[in-house]
Write a protein that holds these residues in place. Structure first.
Motif, PDB file in Angstrom:
ATOM      1  N   LEU A 153       0.547  -1.466  -0.163  1.00 40.20           N
ATOM      2  CA  LEU A 153      -0.091   0.032  -0.089  1.00 40.20           C
ATOM      3  C   LEU A 153       0.777   1.523   0.111  1.00 40.20           C
ATOM      4  N   TRP A 154       2.058   1.438   0.139  1.00 38.76           N
ATOM      5  CA  TRP A 154       2.808   2.758   0.919  1.00 38.76           C
ATOM      6  C   TRP A 154       4.381   1.873   0.156  1.00 38.76           C
ATOM      7  N   ASP A 155       4.421   1.517  -0.857  1.00 39.56           N
ATOM      8  CA  ASP A 155       6.117   0.863  -0.498  1.00 39.56           C
ATOM      9  C   ASP A 155       5.827   0.039  -2.570  1.00 39.56           C
ATOM     10  N   VAL A 156       6.262   0.449  -3.631  1.00 42.80           N
ATOM     11  CA  VAL A 156       6.886   0.091  -4.171  1.00 42.80           C
ATOM     12  C   VAL A 156       8.379  -0.326  -4.836  1.00 42.80           C
ATOM     13  N   ARG A 157       8.896  -0.933  -4.150  1.00 36.96           N
ATOM     14  CA  ARG A 157      10.450  -1.334  -5.055  1.00 36.96           C
ATOM     15  C   ARG A 157      10.971  -2.459  -6.230  1.00 36.96           C
ATOM     16  N   PRO A 158      12.183  -2.016  -6.962  1.00 35.40           N
ATOM     17  CA  PRO A 158      12.898  -2.901  -7.439  1.00 35.40           C
ATOM     18  C   PRO A 158      12.937  -4.368  -7.078  1.00 35.40           C
ATOM     19  N   VAL A 159      12.789  -5.843  -7.416  1.00 37.83           N
ATOM     20  CA  VAL A 159      12.443  -6.435  -6.410  1.00 37.83           C
ATOM     21  C   VAL A 159      14.231  -6.652  -7.217  1.00 37.83           C
ATOM     22  N   ASN A 160      14.951  -7.904  -6.062  1.00 36.55           N
ATOM     23  CA  ASN A 160      15.976  -8.208  -6.610  1.00 36.55           C
ATOM     24  C   ASN A 160      16.173  -9.622  -5.448  1.00 36.55           C
ATOM     25  N   SER A 202      13.538 -11.011   1.966  1.00 35.64           N
ATOM     26  CA  SER A 202      12.980  -9.412   3.580  1.00 35.64           C
ATOM     27  C   SER A 202      12.074  -9.722   3.147  1.00 35.64           C
ATOM     28  N   ALA A 203      11.086  -9.261   2.042  1.00 30.96           N
ATOM     29  CA  ALA A 203       8.980  -9.653   1.433  1.00 30.96           C
ATOM     30  C   ALA A 203       8.897 -10.604   2.110  1.00 30.96           C
ATOM     31  N   GLU A 221      10.916   1.144 -13.651  1.00 28.68           N
ATOM     32  CA  GLU A 221      12.401   1.317 -12.679  1.00 28.68           C
ATOM     33  C   GLU A 221      12.072  -0.138 -11.718  1.00 28.68           C
ATOM     34  N   PRO A 222      11.867  -1.546 -13.139  1.00 26.84           N
ATOM     35  CA  PRO A 222      12.284  -2.621 -12.153  1.00 26.84           C
ATOM     36  C   PRO A 222      13.637  -3.064 -11.878  1.00 26.84           C
ATOM     37  N   GLY A 223      13.710  -4.087 -11.068  1.00 22.04           N
ATOM     38  CA  GLY A 223      14.735  -4.438 -10.840  1.00 22.04           C
ATOM     39  C   GLY A 223      14.588  -5.921 -10.998  1.00 22.04           C
ATOM     40  N   GLU A 273       3.352  -8.133  -2.845  1.00 20.65           N
ATOM     41  CA  GLU A 273       3.018  -8.303  -4.010  1.00 20.65           C
ATOM     42  C   GLU A 273       3.493  -8.270  -4.717  1.00 20.65           C
ATOM     43  N   LEU A 274       4.234  -9.275  -5.475  1.00 25.16           N
ATOM     44  CA  LEU A 274       5.436  -9.408  -6.434  1.00 25.16           C
ATOM     45  C   LEU A 274       4.452  -9.653  -7.544  1.00 25.16           C
ATOM     46  N   LEU A 275       5.166  -9.031  -8.451  1.00 26.13           N
ATOM     47  CA  LEU A 275       4.413  -8.074  -9.431  1.00 26.13           C
ATOM     48  C   LEU A 275       5.892  -8.505 -10.797  1.00 26.13           C
ATOM     49  N   ALA A 276       6.109  -9.789 -11.198  1.00 27.52           N
ATOM     50  CA  ALA A 276       6.976  -9.917 -12.458  1.00 27.52           C
ATOM     51  C   ALA A 276       6.549 -10.279 -13.522  1.00 27.52           C
ATOM     52  N   TRP A 277       7.993  -9.683 -14.362  1.00 31.40           N
ATOM     53  CA  TRP A 277       7.332  -9.770 -16.372  1.00 31.40           C
ATOM     54  C   TRP A 277       8.229 -10.618 -17.045  1.00 31.40           C
TER      55      TRP A 277
END
Length: 119
Positions: free
Chosen positions: A54-61, A67-68, A115-117, A90-94
């Protein structure tokens, strides 16, 4: 369970037959090894992505994914608003592969998150 499905879909991921993935990480009680398995599968398959709450979007690595997946006490039991790092992600990957270039899922994700990770 989700890990068995992901492991069984390995060939579909690596062959480019799967273009998008959405996982609610709230239901995962994962070890670092399981987080590494998911990260490796998606990296080998050419996926990029983001972690969203709800408050955060971060690139995934790998480190963000690990940690998530750490189970935290639900914030409604604490009686306070949680910090973004305490929220379930939530993990969103493409996929970035040639076969998924025209996918509606991939096009929508690329428009939403510029800017995805990389895994």
């Amino acid at each position: 369970d989700e890990l068995s499905v992901l492991h069984g879909a390995n060939a579909s991921f690596t062959s480019g037959r799967i273009c998008g993935l959405h996982l609610n990480l709230e239901h995962f009680y994962l070890t670092p090894g399981a987080a590494r398995m998911i990260s490796n599968l998606l990296r080998r398959s050419g996926f990029i992505g983001v972690l969203v709450n709800l408050w955060d979007v971060r690139p995934v690595n790998f480190l963000n994914l690990k940690s998530a997946m750490v189970r935290r006490q639900p914030f409604w039991r604490r009686g306070q608003r949680p910090a973004p790092e305490d929220m379930t992600h939530e993990l969103l990957a493409w996929s970035t592969t040639e076969g998924c270039r025209d996918s509606l899922v991939v096009n929508a994700a690329q428009k939403l998150w510029t800017e995805p990770g990389r895994f």
